[in-house]
Scaffold this motif. Structure first.
Motif, PDB file in Angstrom:
ATOM      1  N   GLU A  20       7.127   9.082  -6.295  1.00  0.00           N
ATOM      2  CA  GLU A  20       8.330   9.903  -6.303  1.00  0.00           C
ATOM      3  C   GLU A  20       9.542   8.993  -6.319  1.00  0.00           C
ATOM      4  OE1 GLU A  20       8.699  13.036  -3.437  1.00  0.00           O
ATOM      5  OE2 GLU A  20       6.558  13.494  -3.544  1.00  0.00           O
ATOM      6  N   LEU A  21      10.482   9.286  -7.196  1.00  0.00           N
ATOM      7  CA  LEU A  21      11.728   8.528  -7.289  1.00  0.00           C
ATOM      8  C   LEU A  21      12.888   9.452  -6.962  1.00  0.00           C
ATOM      9  CD1 LEU A  21      11.156   6.775 -10.732  1.00  0.00           C
ATOM     10  CD2 LEU A  21      10.754   5.810  -8.469  1.00  0.00           C
ATOM     11  N   SER A  22      13.933   8.880  -6.401  1.00  0.00           N
ATOM     12  CA  SER A  22      15.145   9.673  -6.206  1.00  0.00           C
ATOM     13  C   SER A  22      15.738   9.967  -7.583  1.00  0.00           C
ATOM     14  CB  SER A  22      16.150   8.899  -5.351  1.00  0.00           C
ATOM     15  OG  SER A  22      16.640   7.784  -6.066  1.00  0.00           O
ATOM     16  N   ALA A  23      16.560  10.989  -7.646  1.00  0.00           N
ATOM     17  CA  ALA A  23      17.193  11.350  -8.919  1.00  0.00           C
ATOM     18  C   ALA A  23      18.040  10.193  -9.446  1.00  0.00           C
ATOM     19  CB  ALA A  23      18.036  12.607  -8.751  1.00  0.00           C
ATOM     20  N   ALA A  24      18.729   9.508  -8.548  1.00  0.00           N
ATOM     21  CA  ALA A  24      19.588   8.390  -8.965  1.00  0.00           C
ATOM     22  C   ALA A  24      18.757   7.254  -9.564  1.00  0.00           C
ATOM     23  CB  ALA A  24      20.402   7.881  -7.785  1.00  0.00           C
ATOM     24  N   VAL A  25      17.627   6.938  -8.938  1.00  0.00           N
ATOM     25  CA  VAL A  25      16.761   5.869  -9.473  1.00  0.00           C
ATOM     26  C   VAL A  25      16.202   6.290 -10.821  1.00  0.00           C
ATOM     27  CG1 VAL A  25      14.617   4.592  -9.112  1.00  0.00           C
ATOM     28  CG2 VAL A  25      16.221   4.875  -7.226  1.00  0.00           C
ATOM     29  N   HIS A  26      15.827   7.560 -10.959  1.00  0.00           N
ATOM     30  CA  HIS A  26      15.298   8.026 -12.245  1.00  0.00           C
ATOM     31  C   HIS A  26      16.357   7.937 -13.339  1.00  0.00           C
ATOM     32  CE1 HIS A  26      14.017  10.938 -15.354  1.00  0.00           C
ATOM     33  NE2 HIS A  26      12.859  10.331 -15.142  1.00  0.00           N
ATOM     34  N   ARG A  27      17.591   8.316 -13.024  1.00  0.00           N
ATOM     35  CA  ARG A  27      18.676   8.201 -14.015  1.00  0.00           C
ATOM     36  C   ARG A  27      18.863   6.749 -14.430  1.00  0.00           C
ATOM     37  NH1 ARG A  27      21.021  12.196 -10.709  1.00  0.00           N
ATOM     38  NH2 ARG A  27      22.148  10.609  -9.503  1.00  0.00           N
TER      39      ARG A  27
END
Length: 84
Positions: A20-27
């Motif tokens: 699972e990645l945070s939304a910020a890391v995924h962006r």
């Protein structure tokens, strides 16, 4: 153009891992994939394919990890505290 730490990705047989990645890391991962595609001229496709080489590069350049790994590979000396 900026020189990225990762180069073109090799085709290696993957090991499945759920993460699972945070939304910020995924962006940031998606943005990194876009920049890498421009730099190498090769589309990354799925940005999650960057995670493994990023971790590999991080561990390869982490001096503290390299030192600990070398120490773990050395046989315990007599008279010292045994390794657990």
């Amino acid at each position: 153009m900026a020189k990225l730490k990762l180069g073109a990705l090799d085709d290696n047989k993957p090991v499945k891992v759920t993460l699972e990645l945070s939304a910020a890391v995924h962006r940031d991962l998606v943005a990194y994939a876009e920049v890498l595609a421009r730099e190498t001229g090769r589309s990354v496709g799925d940005p999650s394919k960057l995670i493994s080489p990023m971790i590999e590069r991080f561990m390869a350049t982490d001096r503290g990890f390299a030192k600990a790994r070398r120490e773990d590979r050395q046989p315990a000396t007599s008279g010292g505290t045994p390794r657990q």
